[in-house]
Each structure stands twice: as structure tokens, then as C-alpha cells.
Design a protein around this motif. Structure first.
Motif, PDB file in Angstrom:
ATOM      1  N   UNK A 132       0.838  -1.195   0.000  1.00 50.15           N
ATOM      2  CA  UNK A 132       0.000   0.000   0.000  1.00 50.15           C
ATOM      3  C   UNK A 132       0.872   1.244   0.000  1.00 50.15           C
ATOM      4  N   UNK A 133       0.480   2.236  -0.800  1.00 50.97           N
ATOM      5  CA  UNK A 133       1.171   3.522  -0.895  1.00 50.97           C
ATOM      6  C   UNK A 133       0.216   4.588  -0.381  1.00 50.97           C
ATOM      7  N   UNK A 134       0.429   4.994   0.851  1.00 54.09           N
ATOM      8  CA  UNK A 134      -0.514   5.886   1.517  1.00 54.09           C
ATOM      9  C   UNK A 134      -0.653   7.223   0.800  1.00 54.09           C
ATOM     10  N   UNK A 135       0.472   7.833   0.429  1.00 53.09           N
ATOM     11  CA  UNK A 135       0.420   9.161  -0.196  1.00 53.09           C
ATOM     12  C   UNK A 135      -0.035   9.103  -1.647  1.00 53.09           C
ATOM     13  N   UNK A 136       0.320   8.045  -2.351  1.00 54.39           N
ATOM     14  CA  UNK A 136      -0.106   7.888  -3.745  1.00 54.39           C
ATOM     15  C   UNK A 136      -1.531   7.363  -3.865  1.00 54.39           C
ATOM     16  N   UNK A 137      -2.112   6.912  -2.770  1.00 47.24           N
ATOM     17  CA  UNK A 137      -3.423   6.252  -2.795  1.00 47.24           C
ATOM     18  C   UNK A 137      -3.437   5.133  -3.839  1.00 47.24           C
ATOM     19  N   UNK A 138      -2.469   4.258  -3.723  1.00 47.61           N
ATOM     20  CA  UNK A 138      -2.345   3.145  -4.652  1.00 47.61           C
ATOM     21  C   UNK A 138      -1.900   1.874  -3.932  1.00 47.61           C
ATOM     22  N   UNK A 139      -2.089   0.765  -4.624  1.00 48.83           N
ATOM     23  CA  UNK A 139      -1.433  -0.488  -4.285  1.00 48.83           C
ATOM     24  C   UNK A 139      -0.496  -0.808  -5.434  1.00 48.83           C
ATOM     25  N   UNK A 140       0.768  -1.146  -5.126  1.00 48.73           N
ATOM     26  CA  UNK A 140       1.748  -1.483  -6.154  1.00 48.73           C
ATOM     27  C   UNK A 140       2.060  -2.972  -6.067  1.00 48.73           C
ATOM     28  N   UNK A 141       2.054  -3.624  -7.217  1.00 47.60           N
ATOM     29  CA  UNK A 141       2.420  -5.041  -7.323  1.00 47.60           C
ATOM     30  C   UNK A 141       3.860  -5.118  -7.811  1.00 47.60           C
ATOM     31  N   UNK A 142       4.692  -5.852  -7.069  1.00 49.27           N
ATOM     32  CA  UNK A 142       6.097  -5.924  -7.453  1.00 49.27           C
ATOM     33  C   UNK A 142       6.644  -7.323  -7.178  1.00 49.27           C
ATOM     34  N   UNK A 143       7.652  -7.702  -7.986  1.00 50.29           N
ATOM     35  CA  UNK A 143       8.239  -9.021  -7.868  1.00 50.29           C
ATOM     36  C   UNK A 143       9.483  -8.974  -6.993  1.00 50.29           C
ATOM     37  N   UNK A 144       9.536  -9.802  -5.977  1.00 48.17           N
ATOM     38  CA  UNK A 144      10.609  -9.742  -4.980  1.00 48.17           C
ATOM     39  C   UNK A 144      11.952 -10.156  -5.574  1.00 48.17           C
TER      40      UNK A 144
END
Length: 641
Positions: free
Chosen positions: A407-419
Motif C-alpha cells: 500500500x502507498x498511503x500518499x499515492x493512494x495506490x497499491x503497487x504489485x512488485x516481484x521480490x
């Protein structure tokens, strides 16, 4: 449900309430990014899925009438001090389980049994009537949920509650000594020493606020000596096993799949007591605890106690844990003021989110263990990635396919990323595209979790995100807005927003688990209650001086006593047993003017104690619909002057 038919959550057939009502009623009558600022992809992927259509492998959140949800969601209730049970993907709230705060529906905080669990003052009144429930986690076996228990914490009064998942009730509450601002919790997933113990035996608890120790009014001006504690509670007895004195505050908590490590991400490594003092350091920490060493230290007597508490306290401060071969703790540096630490389902990594830094930090647990074994020169070498995700990263969930969702609080987004791609990028491969997708949410997301996320059985179907502001998402209801729990389909390459659900503030964390992992019992066992009135013939009024015991049963549509008489000034203990064996046939019992209202589920016994201080006639009635003659189900309490 008809008699003999098994629901997916039943262990044995039970008599259905509908059949009972249809037959008994008659008888009674005769007597329910590619880039950090790229929002183009986000806006397109945020389009809601068509009603009834599935995305990837996830099913539709729009269930047909009578269709059951695939998952249970266990949600914190925030200031209502309860735990909420949701069905997912529908988002329907099924139950609220009261824990820390009185609840008038079921009589929590009114019955003697619930007051004993909640804790009382010497005069019998509740010790606390407010709560702030934050984080929910459940017990494990072989890395997956086992359906025994869930735990939830009360930040304001440093309490930990346990929920029995067979009856969905709170059965124990423990108040932690020497701490304030009890925030993060997490159970262990197996024993750190004995490989034969493959299930949860401990619950770890972090304290967010530093206080003088002991906190008895002395040394309040010596803020450089304020400290926090990390606490271990026994999962079965709910007694506090030990505490660790640490530098810095605790935020969230995580545990490794091998049981060897627990961790808390930290802010305020400066040990500041004022806001400005907590922001000066460039980096804070993810603090690791070597559980086996801590317990050996306790066994060897290398501990002290604080104040009146008898709980063993070991020293986990930086100064006394510099030698890795004897250290109980390890402080891995992460960007300042992090928020959230989460364990990947493959058991390899802990992910810390930066909050004030736009980064996620990946810590390899094998390297942490190498440091404790003296095989790694510096503990920060356990960091295998620190990559940019977006503005205000807080918490991370997982899909079991190697991807994190932050979760990105300031961007109001959820980001999907590969570890693994993030690890390659951090190691120098700038062609590694670790950010796979992002989606706008409404608005300012905090906690996030996915179906089976922090288990070895993470299935990557659904993701729930808790948004702290809802603004234009729901009908206006005055100044206090609900919060917005959003459901996202993560079964495909792109995330798809599937639903909005308003919730009463302020919930925090939640978990999502497959329904087949739970086996709720829908009728109590009569012998579980020592005070049970097992036969209506045992009913009556029993006097011992000014103390009176009233024993009674309920069997739709009547109480076993049509009336009972006490005298003004009597201390009355009323014991009620529900002798109905039918699923969903709950009775209530209310006494007007006496602040008494509680329920008894099938074959349950509950009791209340009160002073009969008002003379007169008081009609006690059933408050929970039970029968065609529900309105007629009552008894008279006569209080003689």
C-alpha cells in the motif's frame, strides 16, 4: 438448512432452525509502475470487473442468494474493541465478536462469565470499558492456519485477547506488564528448538510507547532512560513467558516459518520522548529476536524483573548485543520511520515498508541467522534489496507467486512488485523490471492482506485493502465518514478493483483464510458449563442469607420459572441454561430497569449478578427471536419491599 444436511463448515449434521420453526410453532400454539509516478496503468486497471464476470482464476464477489463465501475474513474492530468476521469475496459482515468493550447484543461485560474474562475492579465493575483493537492473526500448523485460535490486541490498555475459532468467542484476555501502546502481534509458526512441534505455541507482542521502568511516577524527567519491551505470551495458557528490553519503539511484528526468528520494525531508535526527537536519525531498524537464545537466557537465570511484575526480562539493547555469537537481538537498519514488516510465503524474506522513504526493504532471513552464527560480518548485509515503490509505502501482502502488494498511503495506490526481480535490480541489474502493476484505491490505504497471504498456502486470488478515507464513495452521513475496505482481484496479471465496502472506523489489520480451515460448532456442549442447569426440574430460588441464586432454563417458547420472588437488598445471581439443541435457536434474557440483557446460545449457560434495589414487578423477557410465541416468552421477577 434441512435436518441432516451438512454445511461446508459443519462437523456433523444438526437440526435446522427452519424445520424447527415450521413444526414447533404449531406445537407451541397448543401450549442471518513501470514508473513511480505513472498513473496511466493505474487508472485503466482500476476499472471494476463486470458483474458476475471472473478475472483470472478468482470467482465473482457477487454471490447468488444462498451461495456461501469461499473465505473467512477476520477483521479488527478498532475502537469498538471487537473482532469482526466477514465472508469473502462478498464482504458481508457475519459476526462481531466482543473482546475488550461491553456489547449489549450478547451481554458481553454484563454476564459474570464475560466479566471474569475482561477483568474487574474489587467492586466487581469492569476494569476498562474502552478498547482500541488493532491487529488480528491466527494460529498455525505446518505453515498454514489450523483453525484453533485467533488473537487480537488492544493498543490503549495493553491487552491481548484470544478467540476460540470453534465457537467464535473470546475466551481469554491477558494484560501485558511494563508496556504501553501495545501495537503489533504475530504468533510463531512452529517451535524454534523442537522440530516435532510444528504449530503455534507463542504470540509475540510489540510495545510502541517508551516509558520509565518501573512506571510508578519516578524518573519521568529522565526521558533518555525510557524504554520499550517486546513480549512473548504463551498461546495456550495466555500467560506472559518473557520480555525483552529494547532500544526504540516497536511497530508491527512478524515471525519466520522455521520458528527461529521474530522481528519488529522500529521507529524512534533515537529513544526520543517528543515528536521532534523521533525524526532526527536517517535510518531506523528492523529488530530481530533469536527466540532460542532468549529462552535459554531465561532458563539460565540471565534476567531481571521490573517493578511488581514477576515476568523475566532479558536485555536486548544494542549496547549489550554487539557480539553476534552471544547476541539475543540484531538491529538491521532500514529507512527512517518504517511501517509494516511482513513475511513472504516462501519463508525467505521479511519485507519492511519505508513510509517516509518511497522504498521497500527486503531482508533475507538465512543471512540474519548467518550473522547470529558469526558467518556474516555486518548484520546489514542481510539486506538483499531496497527498491523504490512509490510514496508512503506501509504494508505488504503476497500472492504465493513471488509478488508483493504494498500500500502507498500518499499515492493512494497499491503497487504489485516481484521480490526476486527487486533483488536483481538492487544487485545491479537495471534491466530487471520489478514493478509489475499499480492500481488506484480510494483513499490513503493502510493495511493490506491477500487470501492466505502470510501462509505457505498463499493462493493469489483476492486482496483486501483498508482505506482510511472514503469521502465521495458512499452516501453522506454527516461529519463522521465510514472507512472504505476495497476488494481487488489479483488472480491475473493486472489488478482489478472488485468492490467497495463501508466500515465503521477505525479497523486496522485483517487476515483472509479459506473456509475449509475452520470447523465452527453451532451448538454448545452442555457439560462445558459448570453452572449448567441440566433439567428444568433443577430450577428454583435458593437463598443463603441475603444472597439468592435463581436457577432457570429456557426451552422455546418458555422459561422454566414463570415467576420468581426476591427481596429488596438481595444480591441475586441468576443462572440461565438454554436447553434447546437446535442450531440458531438462541434465547435472550432482559430485566427492565436492572441493566441486564444477555443471550444464551443452544446448550449454553450464562449468569448475572445484581442487587435487587428496586421493589416491584419486573417482566423478564426473551430478547432474541426464537419462536412463534417469542413475545409471550417471559417471566416475572417480583422484588418485595
Amino acid at each position: 438448512m434441512s435436518q441432516g444436511k451438512k454445511s461446508p463448515n459443519e462437523s456433523a449434521p444438526v437440526t435446522g432452525r427452519r424445520r424447527f420453526l415450521n413444526t414447533a410453532a404449531l406445537a407451541g400454539l397448543s401450549v442471518g509502475f513501470v514508473g513511480c509516478t505513472d498513473k496511466t496503468a493505474a487508472s485503466t486497471s482500476a476499472a471494476p470487473a463486470a458483474s458476475g464476470a471472473s478475472h483470472g482464476e478468482a470467482s465473482s464477489p457477487h454471490l447468488k442468494p444462498g451461495e456461501l463465501d469461499t473465505y473467512y475474513g477476520l477483521w479488527s474492530g478498532g475502537h469498538t474493541g471487537d473482532l469482526r468476521v466477514l465472508g469473502l469475496p462478498s464482504g458481508r459482515e457475519i459476526l462481531r465478536i466482543p473482546c475488550f468493550v461491553p456489547d449489549a447484543l450478547v451481554g458481553w461485560g454484563i454476564t459474570n462469565e464475560s466479566k471474569k474474562i475482561m477483568g474487574t475492579k474489587p467492586d466487581g465493575s469492569l476494569r476498562y470499558t474502552v478498547g482500541d483493537s488493532h491487529h488480528v492473526h491466527a494460529s498455525y500448523k505446518d505453515g498454514n492456519y489450523d483453525g484453533r485460535y485467533a488473537w487480537i490486541n488492544d493498543k490503549i490498555n495493553s491487552r491481548l485477547a484470544r478467540i476460540r475459532l470453534d465457537y467464535f468467542v473470546c475466551d481469554k484476555i491477558t494484560e501485558l506488564p511494563n508496556v504501553q501502546g501495545f501495537h503489533g502481534i504475530f504468533p510463531d509458526k512452529r517451535d524454534p528448538v523442537d522440530p516435532a512441534i510444528n504449530y503455534t505455541t507463542r504470540v509475540f507482542c510489540g510495545s510502541e510507547f517508551q516509558i520509565p521502568l518501573p512506571n510508578q511516577g519516578q524518573g519521568t524527567d529522565k526521558t533518555d532512560q525510557y524504554r520499550s519491551m517486546f513480549t512473548c505470551v504463551d498461546a495456550e495458557t495466555m500467560e506472559v513467558r518473557w520480555q525483552v528490553l529494547i532500544d526504540g519503539n516497536c511497530d508491527l511484528t512478524a515471525t519466520s516459518y522455521d520458528g527461529k526468528l521474530a522481528a519488529t520494525n522500529q521507529y524512534n531508535v533515537e529513544n526520543g520522548a517528543r515528536y521532534e526527537d523521533m525524526m532526527s536519525a536517517e535510518r531506523d531498524a528492523c529488530l530481530f529476536f533469536n527466540i532460542a537464545r532468549i529462552e535459554q537466557a531465561v532458563k539460565d537465570g540471565k534476567f531481571r524483573t521490573v517493578g511488581t511484575s514477576k515476568v523475566p526480562v532479558v536485555d536486548g539493547t544494542r549496547a549489550n548485543n554487539a557480539d553476534p555469537k552471544t547476541a539475543l537481538t540484531a538491529y538491521v537498519s532500514v529507512p527512517k520511520n518504517p511501517h509494516g514488516v511482513n513475511a513472504s510465503p516462501d519463508g525467505k524474506y521479511f519485507i519492511c515498508a519505508g513510509k517516509l522513504s518511497p522504498t521497500g526493504t527486503v531482508i533475507e532471513l538465512a543471512k540474519v541467522l548467518d550473522w547470529f552464527d558469526g558467518k556474516l560480518e555486518k548484520i546489514d548485509q542481510a539486506i538483499v534489496a531496497e527498491v523504490e515503490l512509490g510514496l508512503g509505502p506501509l504494508h505488504t501482502a503476497f500472492d504465493g507467486r513471488g509478488n508483493g502488494y504494498t500500500t502507498l498511503f500518499l499515492d493512494s495506490q497499491v503497487v504489485k512488485w516481484n521480490i526476486e526481480a527487486a533483488i536483481k535490480f538492487h544487485a545491479g541489474d537495471k534491466t530487471a523490471k520489478y514493478v509489475l502493476d499499480r492500481i488506484d484505491v480510494q483513499y490513503q490505504p493502510g493495511h493490506v492482506n491477500a487470501s492466505q497471504s502470510e501462509t505457505v498456502a498463499a493462493d493469489g486470488k483476492w486482496l483486501a485493502v483498508g482505506c482510511k478515507f472514503s469521502k465521495d464513495r458512499f452516501l453522506p452521513v454527516g461529519p463522521l465518514h465510514p472507512e472504505n475496505e476495497q476488494l481487488i482481484d489479483i488472480s491475473g496479471e493486472k489488478m482489478v478493483l472488485a468492490g467497495d465496502h463501508p466500515v465503521r472506523g477505525e479497523p486496522h489489520d485483517f487476515i483472509i483464510l479459506k473456509r475449509e480451515l475452520l470447523r465452527p460448532k453451532q451448538v454448545y456442549a452442555l457439560d462445558d458449563f459448570p453452572l449448567a442447569v441440566k433439567d428444568p426440574k433443577e430450577s428454583g430460588v435458593f437463598r443463603s442469607g441475603r444472597k439468592v441464586t435463581v436457577k432457570m432454563t429456557s426451552l422455546a417458547p418458555a422459561f422454566s420459572l414463570r415467576e420468581f420472588t426476591v427481596k429488596k437488598g438481595d444480591e441475586v445471581t441468576l443462572i440461565l441454561t438454554n436447553l434447546d439443541k437446535v442450531e440458531d435457536l438462541t434465547h435472550g434474557f432482559a430485566i427492565p430497569k436492572y441493566n441486564v440483557n444477555f443471550i444464551v446460545n443452544p446448550l449454553e449457560t450464562a449468569s448475572v449478578t445484581f442487587i435487587a434495589d428496586q421493589p416491584g414487578v419486573f417482566w423478564c423477557y426473551c430478547t432474541h427471536f426464537c419462536h412463534a410465541l417469542h413475545l409471550e416468552m417471559r417471566t416475572r421477577m417480583i422484588v418485595e419491599a
